[in-house]
Design a protein around this motif. Structure first.
Motif, PDB file in Angstrom:
ATOM      1  N   PHE A 164       7.420  -8.392  -5.282  1.00  0.00           N
ATOM      2  CA  PHE A 164       7.942  -7.468  -4.199  1.00  0.00           C
ATOM      3  C   PHE A 164       7.738  -8.050  -2.908  1.00  0.00           C
ATOM      4  CE2 PHE A 164       6.260  -5.406  -8.122  1.00  0.00           C
ATOM      5  CZ  PHE A 164       7.235  -4.354  -8.572  1.00  0.00           C
ATOM      6  N   ASP A 165       8.841  -7.682  -1.981  1.00  0.00           N
ATOM      7  CA  ASP A 165       8.599  -8.222  -0.649  1.00  0.00           C
ATOM      8  C   ASP A 165       9.416  -7.399   0.245  1.00  0.00           C
ATOM      9  OD1 ASP A 165       7.810  -9.864   1.457  1.00  0.00           O
ATOM     10  OD2 ASP A 165       9.180 -11.413   0.747  1.00  0.00           O
ATOM     11  N   ASN A 166       8.924  -7.223   1.730  1.00  0.00           N
ATOM     12  CA  ASN A 166       9.505  -6.833   2.738  1.00  0.00           C
ATOM     13  C   ASN A 166       9.465  -5.411   2.502  1.00  0.00           C
ATOM     14  OD1 ASN A 166      10.228  -9.167   3.943  1.00  0.00           O
ATOM     15  ND2 ASN A 166      11.735  -9.585   2.808  1.00  0.00           N
ATOM     16  N   LEU A 167       8.257  -4.739   2.336  1.00  0.00           N
ATOM     17  CA  LEU A 167       8.181  -3.491   2.369  1.00  0.00           C
ATOM     18  C   LEU A 167       8.504  -2.761   3.584  1.00  0.00           C
ATOM     19  CD1 LEU A 167       7.422  -0.480   1.172  1.00  0.00           C
ATOM     20  CD2 LEU A 167       5.032  -1.340   1.683  1.00  0.00           C
ATOM     21  N   GLU A 168       9.419  -1.717   3.824  1.00  0.00           N
ATOM     22  CA  GLU A 168       9.675  -0.942   5.008  1.00  0.00           C
ATOM     23  C   GLU A 168       9.755   0.567   4.896  1.00  0.00           C
ATOM     24  OE1 GLU A 168      12.640  -1.470   8.881  1.00  0.00           O
ATOM     25  OE2 GLU A 168      12.913  -2.704   7.153  1.00  0.00           O
ATOM     26  N   VAL A 169       8.842   1.271   5.602  1.00  0.00           N
ATOM     27  CA  VAL A 169       8.800   2.674   5.244  1.00  0.00           C
ATOM     28  C   VAL A 169       9.271   3.131   7.041  1.00  0.00           C
ATOM     29  CG1 VAL A 169       7.489   4.733   4.863  1.00  0.00           C
ATOM     30  CG2 VAL A 169       7.027   2.500   3.922  1.00  0.00           C
ATOM     31  N   THR A 170      10.426   3.877   7.027  1.00  0.00           N
ATOM     32  CA  THR A 170      10.998   4.377   8.229  1.00  0.00           C
ATOM     33  C   THR A 170      11.488   5.813   8.356  1.00  0.00           C
ATOM     34  OG1 THR A 170      13.126   3.825   7.544  1.00  0.00           O
ATOM     35  CG2 THR A 170      11.900   2.024   8.858  1.00  0.00           C
ATOM     36  N   PRO A 171      11.204   6.433   9.376  1.00  0.00           N
ATOM     37  CA  PRO A 171      12.087   7.889   9.557  1.00  0.00           C
ATOM     38  C   PRO A 171      13.265   7.919   9.255  1.00  0.00           C
ATOM     39  CG  PRO A 171      11.401   6.929  12.028  1.00  0.00           C
ATOM     40  CD  PRO A 171      10.849   5.918  10.892  1.00  0.00           C
ATOM     41  N   ASN A 172      13.669   9.050   8.662  1.00  0.00           N
ATOM     42  CA  ASN A 172      15.185   9.220   8.518  1.00  0.00           C
ATOM     43  C   ASN A 172      15.972   9.267   9.787  1.00  0.00           C
ATOM     44  OD1 ASN A 172      14.688   9.289   5.872  1.00  0.00           O
ATOM     45  ND2 ASN A 172      14.406  11.329   5.671  1.00  0.00           N
ATOM     46  N   LYS A 173      17.105   8.548   9.644  1.00  0.00           N
ATOM     47  CA  LYS A 173      18.087   8.416  11.115  1.00  0.00           C
ATOM     48  C   LYS A 173      18.819   9.788  10.913  1.00  0.00           C
ATOM     49  CE  LYS A 173      18.291   3.538  11.512  1.00  0.00           C
ATOM     50  NZ  LYS A 173      19.109   2.504  11.447  1.00  0.00           N
TER      51      LYS A 173
END
Length: 771
Positions: A762-771
């Motif tokens: 697993f790599d490059n985990l990203e958690v972002t707000p929805n656009k």
């Protein structure tokens, strides 16, 4: 149609029903006129297709049916035994004419508990009835003054310390704190005369399976790794930090689970080699000398032949003659091991201390200290062998009352007064666990925000300091005549007195329930100068009061109710404090590329719940996350606890609701998962699972919401998985192409990675707000 459905339900119930019946005492149902001190019991277990055989039992006996919840006569605790007849009573002494109510809980050999109905038996005129233990109760004058005389020539056992058990992944997030805050927390736990000052640290020898609040990694996941065992996880680091703060720190280790290659029998030479390999890692890679090994598996008893014929000889042959064995480290058995030790010199020689768990029971209220639990036996006390409460308490240190800090101090005293126990270990020293994970509120203090540096110092730290800052292991001795109760009816008010073996100094630890006036007379040979006084109550903990100057070797002190006092002729105690950073939510948005830690290290802010995830190298030389447990292990408490679904790790904030999470995955074999809105230790939440052949499922808890297959999916390359959560809407993307949508329920929770037992990446985990 309704009749058919009802019939199917009835047949299904019969097919999978388990039953325990025919409860008998001395081969009779509800007998009267039982005349022996220790009658025998039996029952019949009827299994089902899933669990055809009995896997374990628990017997509970009480003076009324209502008290069976917290048995006041006998509670065997859960036992991993198939025995169902000839089980001898091991509880409190029975009385002539007494009616005893009892029941059993039976676990099938493949989990699933069934309760019997409550039944009873009655005692007749007992031949040579046993007398109940009577604790020492201090005399009181007509004016209600309690009088204690302390004498340096008084007999008593050697104090062995107060300690804590780092296990079950309970110390998980502490490792992720950064200095100076991390060092400050460790000072509060282990630095002598500063905070809790724990004097003994027992750690888990991880096996890669969930052991309460998560899973801890193994030093040898395969037989091949046994040749070069690996330092994984944080327990070696924690031992080193504890030892750095207290060079006299006593170290011990114990397994909860085992890696799969040791199945199905953990009592072999290979297992002994596995135990010793843990010592090799400690010594060769961390310069640590571990003092004790608790054998063989947490709360699952031990094996005499293995200890005598494999474990002890292997320790000796590999240069660890100084490592002592403590056992059985069980939570049941009523100290029955002494029946075996007195008949078996070889076994007796191998076991150098005897420890049991939850000696006073598990009634987590302010009455816990008066719970009967499983007190030590006369045979145990007469053996002269060190007696330990090797795991106890297990509650939140935030509370003063109830089962909290005051209760724990009372337990420390009770264990010596009633049981002659000289060492108590609590679980856990610190609660460094994500919210919503099992037992997330336990610990003497809390530190579960490494991203902010925030932590909480709870009253239990200072309740423990009332003993640890006033006596040290092996150097101090209890004075039996100075140990006892204010009132014969309760252990809530108690006193223990200890003296320094190498000087005239002495200390007295007092717990009160009511207002008390105490008069202390000091006999020749004990220090008779200034007496320093420290106090804790619900409002203020570990406060130094005005000292006392004895007159004519005597002094009187007024004691407030529901308080802890330490009286001492020693100095140097302090209430250590640091400035604590402010609490902050988990960073959002969040990115993790796993580049800031070394290969083989734990990933930052992750909490493994099953299996083991560590930093690994990719082909291009950058870092990623890898699941390294190659197969299912030998699960702890396999008879009683439901298993976790598969290897998985949590990260983030339990309150995350509307967000998008994404990660790159490489499927070496089997399948991988990206999850969101996940709570607890059992993958409850949304999970997108995809296999190497491109087949996929969207799952919520145990329910499949949709499934399918990606045509032309290349399982030999990296792929990006992404899930978007917006209120009831859930949408999944693979390589930025929408795969499935669901209109389901609104929930919140962590992001998770999960994997089959393969070396998936697993790599490059990203958690972002929805656009």
């Amino acid at each position: 149609m309704k009749k058919i459905v009802f019939l199917m339900m009835f047949l299904g119930t019969q097919l999978y029903a388990k039953e325990v019946k025919d409860l008998q005492c001395e081969s009779k149902t509800t007998p009267t006129d039982i005349r022996i001190n220790k009658p025998h019991f039996s029952w019949t277990f009827i299994g089902d297709s899933k669990s055809p055989k009995q896997g374990g039992y628990r017997i509970m006996m009480a003076t009324s049916p209502e008290k069976l919840k917290y048995p006041d006569l006998w509670d065997s605790g859960p036992t991993s035994s198939s025995q169902s007849s000839g089980i001898q009573y091991s509880g409190a002494p029975l009385k002539n004419g007494q009616r005893v109510y009892w029941k059993v809980i039976i676990w099938g050999n493949n989990r699933g508990a069934v309760h019997s109905k409550v039944t009873w038996f009655e005692m007749g005129k007992i031949k040579n009835p046993k007398k109940a233990f009577q604790p020492n109760v201090f005399s009181k004058s007509k004016k209600g003054v309690t009088k204690i005389s302390i004498n340096c020539k008084d007999k008593g056992r050697t104090f062995e310390g107060i300690g804590a058990v780092s296990a079950g992944a309970s110390t998980d997030l502490l490792y992720d704190y950064v200095d100076p805050v991390r060092s400050q927390i460790l000072d509060l736990l282990f630095k002598p005369k500063f905070g809790a000052g724990f004097q003994h640290l027992k750690v888990e020898m991880g096996g890669g399976e969930n052991s309460t609040c998560g899973s801890e990694p193994s030093h040898a996941f395969t037989k091949e790794e046994l040749k070069n065992p690996v330092s994984r996880g944080y327990e070696f680091w924690l031992m080193k930090e504890a030892k750095n703060r207290n060079s006299d720190m006593i170290l011990e280790y114990l397994p909860w689970s085992f890696p799969g290659w040791l199945k199905p029998n953990i009592y072999t030479q290979a297992s002994a080699d596995y135990f010793v390999a843990f010592l090799d890692v400690a010594k060769k890679q961390w310069d640590l000398d571990i003092d004790w090994v608790a054998a063989a598996e947490n709360e699952n008893d031990t094996d005499r032949n293995w200890l005598v014929n494999h474990m002890r000889p292997t320790l000796d042959a590999r240069g660890y003659k100084n490592v002592k064995i403590q056992g059985p480290d069980d939570n049941s058995g009523d100290w029955k091991i002494f029946n075996d030790l007195e008949k078996d010199k070889a076994f007796d020689k191998v076991i150098e201390a005897v420890g049991y768990h939850y000696v006073t029971g598990r009634e987590f209220t302010d009455n816990m200290v008066d719970g009967r639990g499983r007190p030590t036996t006369a045979k145990a006390k007469q053996s002269g062998k060190p007696l330990w409460a090797s795991e106890d308490w297990s509650w939140t240190g935030k509370d003063w009352g109830g089962a909290g800090a005051l209760n724990l101090a009372r337990l420390y005293n009770k264990f010596y007064i009633r049981d002659q126990i000289t060492k108590t270990l609590i679980w856990a020293p610190i609660g460094s666990i994500y919210k919503s994970v099992t037992w997330d509120k336990t610990g003497a203090m809390k530190a579960n925000e490494p991203w902010s540096g925030y932590y909480e110092v709870w009253p239990t730290i200072w309740a423990t300091a009332h003993t640890t800052q006033f006596a040290t292991p092996e150097n101090w001795q209890y004075l039996d005549e100075g140990c006892g109760l204010f009132d014969a009816s309760t252990y809530k008010g108690s006193v223990v007195t200890l003296k320094d073996k190498n000087s005239a100094n002495w200390s007295m630890i007092i717990c009160t329930e009511n207002t008390e006036t105490l008069e202390v007379k000091i006999k020749k040979g004990l220090a008779n100068d200034k007496v320093y006084v420290w106090k804790s109550d619900a409002e203020n903990q570990f406060v130094e009061l005005k000292s006392i100057i004895p007159k004519k070797k005597s002094f009187t002190i007024q004691l407030d109710p529901k308080s802890i006092y330490s009286l001492t002729t020693t100095t140097g105690q302090q209430k250590g404090t640091y400035e604590i950073p402010e609490s902050k939510a988990f960073p959002f948005p969040y990115k993790e590329d796993y580049e800031d830690r070394k290969v083989g290290d734990l990933p930052k802010y992750h909490s493994d719940q099953k299996g083991s995830f560590e930093i690994a190298l990719k082909e291009d030389g950058t870092h990623c996350l890898k699941q390294v447990a190659p197969e299912a292990g030998y699960d702890w408490m396999r008879i009683y606890r439901r298993p976790n679904i598969k290897p998985h790790t949590l990260i983030g904030d339990v309150n995350w609701r509307n967000f998008t999470c994404s990660a790159d995955v490489f499927i070496e074999g089997g399948n991988v998962e990206l999850g969101g809105r996940v709570k607890g230790s059992f993958l409850n939440g949304y999970r997108f699972m995809i296999a190497k052949n491109g087949s996929w499922k969207l799952i919520f808890n145990k329910k499949t919401l949709s499934k399918g297959n990606i045509d032309g999916f290349d399982g030999s390359i990296w792929h990006q998985l992404k899930i978007k959560f917006q209120d009831k809407k859930v949408e999944v993307f693979v390589d930025n192409k929408s795969v499935t949508k669901a209109n389901h329920i609104v929930s919140s929770g962590y992001v998770s990675f999960a994997s089959s037992y393969h070396s998936n990446l697993f790599d490059n985990l990203e958690v972002t707000p929805n656009k």
